[in-house]
Write a protein that holds these residues in place. Structure first.
Motif, PDB file in Angstrom:
ATOM      1  N   GLU A  49       0.837  -1.194   0.000  1.00 56.01           N
ATOM      2  CA  GLU A  49       0.000   0.000   0.000  1.00 56.01           C
ATOM      3  C   GLU A  49       0.871   1.242   0.000  1.00 56.01           C
ATOM      4  OE1 GLU A  49      -2.727  -0.342   3.273  1.00 56.01           O
ATOM      5  OE2 GLU A  49      -4.082  -1.537   2.043  1.00 56.01           O
ATOM      6  N   MET A  66      -3.280   3.719  -2.173  1.00 59.67           N
ATOM      7  CA  MET A  66      -3.181   2.911  -3.387  1.00 59.67           C
ATOM      8  C   MET A  66      -2.566   1.551  -3.066  1.00 59.67           C
ATOM      9  SD  MET A  66      -1.684   5.972  -5.781  1.00 59.67           S
ATOM     10  CE  MET A  66      -0.586   6.564  -4.497  1.00 59.67           C
ATOM     11  N   ARG A  67      -3.218   0.494  -3.502  1.00 56.58           N
ATOM     12  CA  ARG A  67      -2.637  -0.848  -3.374  1.00 56.58           C
ATOM     13  C   ARG A  67      -2.015  -1.194  -4.718  1.00 56.58           C
ATOM     14  NH1 ARG A  67      -6.203  -3.748  -0.519  1.00 56.58           N
ATOM     15  NH2 ARG A  67      -4.885  -3.494   1.282  1.00 56.58           N
ATOM     16  N   VAL A  68      -0.733  -1.535  -4.713  1.00 60.60           N
ATOM     17  CA  VAL A  68      -0.001  -1.840  -5.940  1.00 60.60           C
ATOM     18  C   VAL A  68      -0.514  -3.145  -6.534  1.00 60.60           C
ATOM     19  CG1 VAL A  68       2.270  -2.354  -6.934  1.00 60.60           C
ATOM     20  CG2 VAL A  68       2.060  -0.620  -5.140  1.00 60.60           C
ATOM     21  N   VAL A 110      -2.511   0.537  -9.887  1.00 58.78           N
ATOM     22  CA  VAL A 110      -2.962   0.526  -8.502  1.00 58.78           C
ATOM     23  C   VAL A 110      -4.472   0.352  -8.401  1.00 58.78           C
ATOM     24  CG1 VAL A 110      -1.040   1.960  -7.686  1.00 58.78           C
ATOM     25  CG2 VAL A 110      -3.149   3.059  -8.434  1.00 58.78           C
ATOM     26  N   ALA A 112      -7.007   2.037  -6.004  1.00 60.87           N
ATOM     27  CA  ALA A 112      -6.897   3.178  -5.097  1.00 60.87           C
ATOM     28  C   ALA A 112      -8.235   3.625  -4.534  1.00 60.87           C
ATOM     29  CB  ALA A 112      -6.249   4.344  -5.845  1.00 60.87           C
TER      30      ALA A 112
END
Length: 178
Positions: A49, A66-68, A110, A112
């Motif tokens: 994150e 944002m989660r990659v 991402v 997000a």
């Protein structure tokens, strides 16, 4: 185990997000780079994150979490440029203000939260936030006076949060969901 990071979005970036009407929208991509003007997300992996922070009038805001997903060039990115004047990521032109034109820009896809500018990091939490480097050394945020940030230099870059600070920011974001 996934990690959490912070990245500072500048006034220019946030102004461009507002101007483009992206407040309330979820960014599908952010950009990593090789120049200091665009922080390198070199430590981020899928599942990590990233908290996009913004400093305005000595207050710190969480603009998006944002989660990659990945760091690959995909079909959504558009055709790779054939010449230096061609856009690097034409498929993400709407989000280019996040660094598409940066030196050595690399797309980071991402998942997000919506872009917003009303999630303030409380002064008490600001003074407790901590980051750790690859050697496990931790550091806090300098220049916090009376719960306000006097200088943003400690946030400029891409830094790994301690797990406690990541949990605190996650709780903040989840507690202010629209």
């Amino acid at each position: 185990m996934s990690d959490a990071f912070t990245v500072l979005w500048t006034h220019d970036t946030c102004r461009a997000l507002r101007k483009a009407g992206h407040v309330g929208e979820r960014p599908p991509v952010a950009f990593s780079g090789v120049h200091s003007s665009l922080p390198a997300w070199s430590g981020a992996r899928a599942g990590d994150e990233v908290y996009a922070l913004h400093v305005n009038r000595r207050e710190v805001f969480v603009v998006s979490r944002m989660r990659v997903i990945d760091r690959e060039r995909r079909d959504c990115c558009g055709i790779a440029p054939a010449a230096w004047e061609d856009p690097v990521y034409p498929g993400h032109g709407d989000w280019s203000m996040l660094g598409a034109g940066g030196c050595g820009a690399e797309a980071v896809h991402v998942n997000a939260t919506p872009v917003r500018f009303d999630v303030t990091v409380p002064g008490g939490l600001l003074g407790k936030l901590a980051w750790r480097n690859r050697r496990g050394q931790t550091r806090g945020l300098k220049h916090v006076v009376d719960g306000r940030l006097e200088r943003s230099v400690g946030l400029q870059g891409f830094y790994r949060l301690t797990s406690e600070s990541a949990d605190e920011l996650a709780e903040l974001v989840e507690g202010t969901a629209p």
